[in-house]
Design a protein around this motif. Sequence first.
Motif, PDB file in Angstrom:
ATOM      1  N   GLN A   1     122.318  15.487  44.017  1.00  0.00           N
ATOM      2  CA  GLN A   1     121.877  16.359  45.105  1.00  0.00           C
ATOM      3  C   GLN A   1     121.058  15.571  46.125  1.00  0.00           C
ATOM      4  N   TYR A   2     121.569  15.546  47.358  1.00  0.00           N
ATOM      5  CA  TYR A   2     120.879  14.862  48.448  1.00  0.00           C
ATOM      6  C   TYR A   2     120.698  15.754  49.679  1.00  0.00           C
ATOM      7  N   GLU A   3     121.154  17.015  49.611  1.00  0.00           N
ATOM      8  CA  GLU A   3     121.228  17.832  50.814  1.00  0.00           C
ATOM      9  C   GLU A   3     119.916  17.828  51.600  1.00  0.00           C
TER      10      GLU A   3
ATOM     11  N   ARG B   1     106.218  20.355  59.517  1.00  0.00           N
ATOM     12  CA  ARG B   1     105.583  21.266  60.476  1.00  0.00           C
ATOM     13  C   ARG B   1     104.079  21.389  60.242  1.00  0.00           C
ATOM     14  N   VAL B   2     103.630  21.072  59.025  1.00  0.00           N
ATOM     15  CA  VAL B   2     102.212  21.281  58.716  1.00  0.00           C
ATOM     16  C   VAL B   2     101.446  19.985  58.410  1.00  0.00           C
ATOM     17  N   ILE B   3     102.158  18.925  58.023  1.00  0.00           N
ATOM     18  CA  ILE B   3     101.500  17.637  57.773  1.00  0.00           C
ATOM     19  C   ILE B   3     102.345  16.515  58.361  1.00  0.00           C
ATOM     20  N   ASP B   4     101.764  15.333  58.447  1.00  0.00           N
ATOM     21  CA  ASP B   4     102.482  14.140  58.888  1.00  0.00           C
ATOM     22  C   ASP B   4     102.934  13.320  57.681  1.00  0.00           C
ATOM     23  N   PHE B   5     103.913  12.475  57.912  1.00  0.00           N
ATOM     24  CA  PHE B   5     104.410  11.590  56.872  1.00  0.00           C
ATOM     25  C   PHE B   5     104.465  10.150  57.365  1.00  0.00           C
ATOM     26  N   SER B   6     104.328   9.237  56.427  1.00  0.00           N
ATOM     27  CA  SER B   6     104.587   7.829  56.700  1.00  0.00           C
ATOM     28  C   SER B   6     106.090   7.617  56.770  1.00  0.00           C
ATOM     29  N   ASP B   7     106.500   6.376  56.957  1.00  0.00           N
ATOM     30  CA  ASP B   7     107.896   6.019  56.774  1.00  0.00           C
ATOM     31  C   ASP B   7     108.266   6.221  55.303  1.00  0.00           C
ATOM     32  N   ARG B   8     109.541   6.315  55.030  1.00  0.00           N
ATOM     33  CA  ARG B   8     110.020   6.481  53.656  1.00  0.00           C
ATOM     34  C   ARG B   8     109.626   5.286  52.788  1.00  0.00           C
ATOM     35  N   TYR B   9     109.299   5.580  51.507  1.00  0.00           N
ATOM     36  CA  TYR B   9     109.090   4.465  50.581  1.00  0.00           C
ATOM     37  C   TYR B   9     109.994   4.553  49.352  1.00  0.00           C
ATOM     38  N   TYR B  10     110.717   5.657  49.186  1.00  0.00           N
ATOM     39  CA  TYR B  10     111.835   5.670  48.244  1.00  0.00           C
ATOM     40  C   TYR B  10     112.702   6.904  48.477  1.00  0.00           C
ATOM     41  N   LYS B  11     113.909   6.864  47.901  1.00  0.00           N
ATOM     42  CA  LYS B  11     114.833   7.989  48.029  1.00  0.00           C
ATOM     43  C   LYS B  11     115.754   8.001  46.814  1.00  0.00           C
ATOM     44  N   THR B  12     115.642   9.030  45.995  1.00  0.00           N
ATOM     45  CA  THR B  12     116.487   9.165  44.820  1.00  0.00           C
ATOM     46  C   THR B  12     117.055  10.584  44.773  1.00  0.00           C
ATOM     47  N   PRO B  13     118.211  10.777  44.141  1.00  0.00           N
ATOM     48  CA  PRO B  13     118.816  12.107  44.089  1.00  0.00           C
ATOM     49  C   PRO B  13     118.203  12.993  43.016  1.00  0.00           C
ATOM     50  N   SER B  14     118.479  14.273  43.102  1.00  0.00           N
ATOM     51  CA  SER B  14     118.128  15.225  42.058  1.00  0.00           C
ATOM     52  C   SER B  14     119.404  15.710  41.386  1.00  0.00           C
TER      53      SER B  14
END
Length: 260
Positions: free
Chosen positions: A207-209, A102-115
């Motif tokens: 955690q991926y929610e 809502r406040v900034i823009d993002f590029s496409d994803r460059y990684y995704k890992t769980p917590s």
Amino acid sequence: MAKKTWASAPFAILAACGMATASSQAADLKVAIDPTYEPFTYKTADGKPTGFDVDIANAICTEIKRKCVFVEQVWDSMIAGLQARKYDVVISSLSMTEERKRVIDFSDRYYKTPSAIVVKKGTPYTGPASLKGKHIGVLKGSTQEKWAMGELKPAGVTLVPYEAQDQVYLDIKSGRLDGTVADKVEVHGGFLRKPEGKDYGYAGPDQYETKYYGDGIGIGMRKGQKELKDQINAAIKTIRSNGTYNDIAKKYFDFDPYGN
């Protein structure tokens, strides 16, 4: 006539210097990082920024023909600094949540890992209520803090926010904390694989929610920077397809961090 020539020469030199400076500045891309987040962003013994995020940033800068200039920033004020134009982009494991979009823009994803939750090995865990009364450290302003506020705090867990994740590990080591909630890859590299983390391990599921963690990790930039966003997205596609991304990933991980 001689005076006129002499007076105009410095002006011409200054103008030329000004043009060179402007050109140099245009070639720089100021990149915000939090250098306390090993193996994504941290510093070598001589103080040089390094890590997966730093290498990805440099690879993107190569593709878009800019020079990365790294700016160290405390995590909790990362987005505020971006909006204040202290830097051009954030390449520092920034999750793409709806709140941030809502406040900034993002590029496409460059990684995704769980917590995950990390506590002392052998700690019984059947859900958040299992940790009632324990003190859990979280990175202030992080998605992990958001998850902990939504899931652990209502179950009676005491949350302790920190300005930097490495401070969390110091307080776990000293006994002031019982554990943390952190990115699984970061906590492995920054704590569990080190001697001080040998008695600790993961508790509960990955955690991926989406409501807490968003759609993976992207590069943050100010709203309205369409040209820069398009350039960065094209660069991400290029380094993914030409092998550069895989070469960088292999330096830090034994898996593909891009995720599904």
